[in-house]
Design an enzyme around this catalytic site. Structure first.
Site, PDB file in Angstrom:
ATOM      1  N   ASP A  79       0.792  -1.245   0.000  1.00  0.00           N
ATOM      2  CA  ASP A  79       0.000   0.000   0.000  1.00  0.00           C
ATOM      3  C   ASP A  79       0.821   1.292   0.000  1.00  0.00           C
ATOM      4  O   ASP A  79       0.269   2.372  -0.150  1.00  0.00           O
ATOM      5  CB  ASP A  79      -0.956   0.078   1.209  1.00  0.00           C
ATOM      6  CG  ASP A  79      -2.111  -0.889   1.067  1.00  0.00           C
ATOM      7  OD1 ASP A  79      -2.293  -1.421  -0.048  1.00  0.00           O
ATOM      8  OD2 ASP A  79      -2.815  -1.104   2.063  1.00  0.00           O
ATOM      9  N   HIS A 102      29.529   0.668  -4.947  1.00  0.00           N
ATOM     10  CA  HIS A 102      28.145   1.118  -4.802  1.00  0.00           C
ATOM     11  C   HIS A 102      27.651   0.951  -3.361  1.00  0.00           C
ATOM     12  O   HIS A 102      26.532   0.512  -3.121  1.00  0.00           O
ATOM     13  CB  HIS A 102      27.228   0.384  -5.791  1.00  0.00           C
ATOM     14  CG  HIS A 102      27.429   0.845  -7.201  1.00  0.00           C
ATOM     15  ND1 HIS A 102      26.922   0.186  -8.288  1.00  0.00           N
ATOM     16  CD2 HIS A 102      28.086   1.912  -7.697  1.00  0.00           C
ATOM     17  CE1 HIS A 102      27.278   0.832  -9.401  1.00  0.00           C
ATOM     18  NE2 HIS A 102      27.984   1.876  -9.065  1.00  0.00           N
ATOM     19  N   ASP A 106      29.524  10.150  -2.803  1.00  0.00           N
ATOM     20  CA  ASP A 106      29.075  10.253  -4.196  1.00  0.00           C
ATOM     21  C   ASP A 106      27.586  10.560  -4.110  1.00  0.00           C
ATOM     22  O   ASP A 106      26.786   9.684  -3.769  1.00  0.00           O
ATOM     23  CB  ASP A 106      29.342   8.923  -4.924  1.00  0.00           C
ATOM     24  CG  ASP A 106      28.973   8.969  -6.402  1.00  0.00           C
ATOM     25  OD1 ASP A 106      28.220   9.885  -6.817  1.00  0.00           O
ATOM     26  OD2 ASP A 106      29.399   8.063  -7.140  1.00  0.00           O
ATOM     27  N   ASP A 143      25.854  14.745 -10.388  1.00  0.00           N
ATOM     28  CA  ASP A 143      26.529  13.521  -9.940  1.00  0.00           C
ATOM     29  C   ASP A 143      27.951  13.905  -9.535  1.00  0.00           C
ATOM     30  O   ASP A 143      28.810  14.105 -10.390  1.00  0.00           O
ATOM     31  CB  ASP A 143      26.517  12.514 -11.110  1.00  0.00           C
ATOM     32  CG  ASP A 143      27.120  11.162 -10.739  1.00  0.00           C
ATOM     33  OD1 ASP A 143      27.417  10.959  -9.551  1.00  0.00           O
ATOM     34  OD2 ASP A 143      27.289  10.336 -11.653  1.00  0.00           O
ATOM     35  N   HIS A 190      36.506   0.810 -12.846  1.00  0.00           N
ATOM     36  CA  HIS A 190      35.344   1.341 -13.567  1.00  0.00           C
ATOM     37  C   HIS A 190      35.789   2.331 -14.629  1.00  0.00           C
ATOM     38  O   HIS A 190      36.978   2.652 -14.737  1.00  0.00           O
ATOM     39  CB  HIS A 190      34.331   1.967 -12.600  1.00  0.00           C
ATOM     40  CG  HIS A 190      34.856   3.105 -11.771  1.00  0.00           C
ATOM     41  ND1 HIS A 190      35.036   4.370 -12.282  1.00  0.00           N
ATOM     42  CD2 HIS A 190      35.233   3.161 -10.470  1.00  0.00           C
ATOM     43  CE1 HIS A 190      35.486   5.156 -11.312  1.00  0.00           C
ATOM     44  NE2 HIS A 190      35.627   4.454 -10.213  1.00  0.00           N
ATOM     45  N   HIS A 234      30.303   8.847 -17.763  1.00  0.00           N
ATOM     46  CA  HIS A 234      29.077   8.447 -18.470  1.00  0.00           C
ATOM     47  C   HIS A 234      28.351   9.722 -18.848  1.00  0.00           C
ATOM     48  O   HIS A 234      28.615  10.796 -18.272  1.00  0.00           O
ATOM     49  CB  HIS A 234      28.209   7.554 -17.572  1.00  0.00           C
ATOM     50  CG  HIS A 234      28.005   8.095 -16.184  1.00  0.00           C
ATOM     51  ND1 HIS A 234      27.055   9.048 -15.890  1.00  0.00           N
ATOM     52  CD2 HIS A 234      28.647   7.863 -15.015  1.00  0.00           C
ATOM     53  CE1 HIS A 234      27.122   9.348 -14.605  1.00  0.00           C
ATOM     54  NE2 HIS A 234      28.093   8.653 -14.040  1.00  0.00           N
ATOM     55  N   HIS A 243      22.845   7.939 -15.228  1.00  0.00           N
ATOM     56  CA  HIS A 243      23.584   7.296 -16.323  1.00  0.00           C
ATOM     57  C   HIS A 243      22.723   7.546 -17.555  1.00  0.00           C
ATOM     58  O   HIS A 243      21.823   6.769 -17.867  1.00  0.00           O
ATOM     59  CB  HIS A 243      23.782   5.801 -16.077  1.00  0.00           C
ATOM     60  CG  HIS A 243      24.782   5.532 -14.990  1.00  0.00           C
ATOM     61  ND1 HIS A 243      25.168   4.280 -14.615  1.00  0.00           N
ATOM     62  CD2 HIS A 243      25.491   6.381 -14.188  1.00  0.00           C
ATOM     63  CE1 HIS A 243      26.061   4.362 -13.637  1.00  0.00           C
ATOM     64  NE2 HIS A 243      26.262   5.626 -13.360  1.00  0.00           N
ATOM     65  N   GLU A 291      35.207  10.900 -13.627  1.00  0.00           N
ATOM     66  CA  GLU A 291      35.231  10.364 -12.274  1.00  0.00           C
ATOM     67  C   GLU A 291      36.220   9.222 -12.067  1.00  0.00           C
ATOM     68  O   GLU A 291      35.825   8.108 -11.719  1.00  0.00           O
ATOM     69  CB  GLU A 291      33.828   9.892 -11.878  1.00  0.00           C
ATOM     70  CG  GLU A 291      33.133   8.991 -12.900  1.00  0.00           C
ATOM     71  CD  GLU A 291      31.775   8.498 -12.394  1.00  0.00           C
ATOM     72  OE1 GLU A 291      31.725   7.987 -11.265  1.00  0.00           O
ATOM     73  OE2 GLU A 291      30.779   8.640 -13.121  1.00  0.00           O
ATOM     74  N   TYR A 313      40.977   2.291  -5.607  1.00  0.00           N
ATOM     75  CA  TYR A 313      40.351   1.544  -4.501  1.00  0.00           C
ATOM     76  C   TYR A 313      41.304   0.423  -4.079  1.00  0.00           C
ATOM     77  O   TYR A 313      41.579  -0.482  -4.869  1.00  0.00           O
ATOM     78  CB  TYR A 313      39.004   0.975  -4.949  1.00  0.00           C
ATOM     79  CG  TYR A 313      38.154   2.020  -5.654  1.00  0.00           C
ATOM     80  CD1 TYR A 313      37.309   2.873  -4.938  1.00  0.00           C
ATOM     81  CD2 TYR A 313      38.247   2.198  -7.045  1.00  0.00           C
ATOM     82  CE1 TYR A 313      36.572   3.857  -5.578  1.00  0.00           C
ATOM     83  CE2 TYR A 313      37.510   3.183  -7.694  1.00  0.00           C
ATOM     84  CZ  TYR A 313      36.684   4.009  -6.960  1.00  0.00           C
ATOM     85  OH  TYR A 313      35.959   4.983  -7.612  1.00  0.00           O
ATOM     86  N   ARG A 367      37.448   8.599  -5.000  1.00  0.00           N
ATOM     87  CA  ARG A 367      36.867   8.939  -6.310  1.00  0.00           C
ATOM     88  C   ARG A 367      36.646  10.454  -6.327  1.00  0.00           C
ATOM     89  O   ARG A 367      36.228  11.039  -5.322  1.00  0.00           O
ATOM     90  CB  ARG A 367      35.547   8.191  -6.550  1.00  0.00           C
ATOM     91  CG  ARG A 367      34.928   8.506  -7.913  1.00  0.00           C
ATOM     92  CD  ARG A 367      33.886   7.475  -8.379  1.00  0.00           C
ATOM     93  NE  ARG A 367      32.747   7.335  -7.499  1.00  0.00           N
ATOM     94  CZ  ARG A 367      32.558   6.331  -6.661  1.00  0.00           C
ATOM     95  NH1 ARG A 367      33.435   5.354  -6.567  1.00  0.00           N
ATOM     96  NH2 ARG A 367      31.482   6.285  -5.889  1.00  0.00           N
ATOM     97  N   GLU A 409      34.733  13.216  -8.781  1.00  0.00           N
ATOM     98  CA  GLU A 409      33.798  13.226  -9.918  1.00  0.00           C
ATOM     99  C   GLU A 409      33.199  14.608 -10.117  1.00  0.00           C
ATOM    100  O   GLU A 409      32.648  15.204  -9.193  1.00  0.00           O
ATOM    101  CB  GLU A 409      32.664  12.214  -9.646  1.00  0.00           C
ATOM    102  CG  GLU A 409      31.554  12.250 -10.677  1.00  0.00           C
ATOM    103  CD  GLU A 409      30.522  11.145 -10.476  1.00  0.00           C
ATOM    104  OE1 GLU A 409      30.300  10.733  -9.317  1.00  0.00           O
ATOM    105  OE2 GLU A 409      29.951  10.695 -11.483  1.00  0.00           O
TER     106      GLU A 409
HETATM  107  N1  GLY Z   1      26.690   7.914  -8.860  1.00  0.00           N
HETATM  108  C1  GLY Z   1      26.811   6.956  -9.874  1.00  0.00           C
HETATM  109  C2  GLY Z   1      27.983   7.184 -10.697  1.00  0.00           C
HETATM  110  O1  GLY Z   1      28.855   7.941 -10.318  1.00  0.00           O
HETATM  111  O2  GLY Z   1      28.090   6.697 -11.773  1.00  0.00           O
HETATM  112 MN    MN Z   2      28.868   9.104 -12.124  1.00  0.00          MN
HETATM  113 MN    MN Z   3      28.641   9.453  -8.915  1.00  0.00          MN
END
Ligand code: GLY
Ligand code: MN
Ligand code: MN
Length: 438
Positions: free
Chosen positions: A36, A240, A257, A268, A347, A351, A358, A381, A385, A403, A405
């Protein structure tokens, strides 16, 4: 975003589709967090991009050249009873008067009306595979029409993926879109500054997250664009990590992030700073490698460079840095060729960014990396790590996750960093934190 902007987008799409075509796009379904209790409804970005219509249970139809109107919106009827619980719906009246539809019908009448709209059409532009129930309905409508073809009914012969046309449009941001993205970026940058200012040992990660969300909402961004990552120490090495549940320790780094969504457009941003306000020598060394990689990558964001140029620049600086500090051993060229950096930088460097964090848009065209053009927005970014237990890596580097970004717009002459409002140089971050803590 104004109604004119949505109308301009529909017109652009219809021009690309040409006559004899129809486009059908359904709104996303409502999702439930638990029995609900609904998640706040967020329209599908493709649907909202073309309609600006915020309600679920709606279907957009575009039929270029239709005499009674080219833009038809099926949506829920007005309902006084439901209005008491959840507020008024636009209804068919609102669809036309407030949202610029040429024609609107109740969504419950769609099975009766939509097949008629398909008559005489050659090509159906559709996003197959996103909503399987709706896919089946569209196929049923077409098949039923085909059964009548002996009676002279002209039925569509071709289904065409709408994604290509639509996502290419979404890749190039208009001035209105850039305004929203600048606002999202500015709000998010301020929130990251606040996080640096309030952070201290003993706080919980979720308390820092609360500060971010507080900043977003106070500035008019009701929702984050994605789940915020607030990870101290070892948690920064989980790409993540969204549990955000641990206590922050002096001597650890904190990786955040997080980005706000403003008027359906995302920011982002990632920053990594010391919980106690001072980077340790080891943290400083690795941080500077990531920062140099990010600056080198951003340099590559300009018209005429291709999508992978920033990534290649970042990979080179990171590999050189890892060799310099002794984490990787060997010749830089060979290490890059063998992708040895991937153990610590797994990574990609960015993007597309837009309504979706994304965002949509092809990264390759005809199997070649896409050339960057003015109006595209991307993230840059890079990261490093190094979880505890990393084989062959001196313990002094363990549990360092970094990171950095930013959101970068390709301009006619180069680029503009939309998220420049939050510091990333070591001395700037340390000064900001020192000033806040007295
Ligand atoms: N926050 C997701 C990325 O940096 O791609
Ligand atoms: Mn990103
Ligand atoms: Mn990000």
């Amino acid at each position: 975003m104004s109604n004119q902007e949505f109308a301009r987008r529909r017109k652009h799409l219809m021009q690309s589709m040409g006559e004899g075509a129809i486009a059908i796009l359904t709104a996303a379904p409502t999702l439930y967090r638990n029995r609900d209790s609904e998640y706040h409804y967020r329209p599908d970005s493709d649907f909202y991009y073309l309609t600006g219509f915020p309600e679920p249970e709606a279907v957009m139809v575009l039929k270029p050249g239709r005499a009674h109107g080219e833009y038809i919106l099926f949506c829920r009827e007005r309902d006084p009873k439901s209005a008491i619980w959840v507020g008024p719906r636009a209804g068919q009246e609102g669809a036309v008067q407030e949202y610029g539809a040429d024609d609107s019908f109740p969504i419950d009448d769609m099975d009766d009306i939509l097949p008629g709209l398909l008559e005489g059409v050659d090509r159906v532009f559709y996003t197959m595979g996103n909503h399987s129930d709706f896919d089946k309905r569209v196929i049923d409508w077409v098949n039923n029409l085909r059964k009548q073809s002996r009676a002279g009914v002209h039925t569509p012969g071709e289904f065409i993926a709408m994604d290509h046309l639509l996502h290419d449009m979404r890749l190039f941001k208009s001035s209105h879109e850039l305004k929203a993205m600048r606002t999202a970026a500015t709000i998010s940058a301020k929130a990251h500054c606040r996080a640096m200012q309030v952070c201290k040992p003993g706080m919980y990660e979720y308390q820092v997250e609360a500060e971010l969300l507080h900043s977003f909402m106070q500035a008019g961004a009701r929702f984050p664009a994605y789940s915020s990552i607030v990870g101290g120490g070892a948690n920064a090495c989980v790409l993540h990590y969204v549990d955000n549940k641990d206590k922050l320790k002096s001597g650890d780094l904190l990786l955040i992030d997080a980005g706000a969504e403003y008027d359906y457009y995302a920011a982002d941003i990632s920053r990594t700073f010391p919980v106690n306000g001072r980077y340790s020598p080891a943290q400083r060394e690795l941080y500077q490698i990531v920062l140099d990689a990010q600056l080198a990558a951003i340099e590559q964001v300009q018209p005429g460079k291709h999508w992978n140029d920033p990534h290649e620049a970042a990979v080179r600086v990171i590999t050189e840095g890892l060799v310099r500090v002794g984490i990787l051993k060997g010749k830089v060229e060979t290490l890059i060729e063998k992708e040895k950096y991937k153990t610590f930088y797994m990574h990609r460097t960015g993007h597309w960014l837009g309504m979706d964090v994304h965002d949509v848009g092809d990264y390759k065209v005809d199997d070649e990396w896409r050339l960057l053009e003015a109006g595209m927005v991307m993230t840059v970014e890079p990261g490093l790590y190094i979880p505890a237990g990393s084989k062959g890596v001196d313990e002094k580097w363990w549990d360092i996750g970094i990171r950095i970004e930013d959101d970068v717009l390709v301009t006619r002459n180069g680029h503009e960093i939309l998220t420049a409002g939050v510091p990333k140089a070591i001395d700037e971050i340390e000064s900001l934190m020192a000033a806040a803590h007295g």
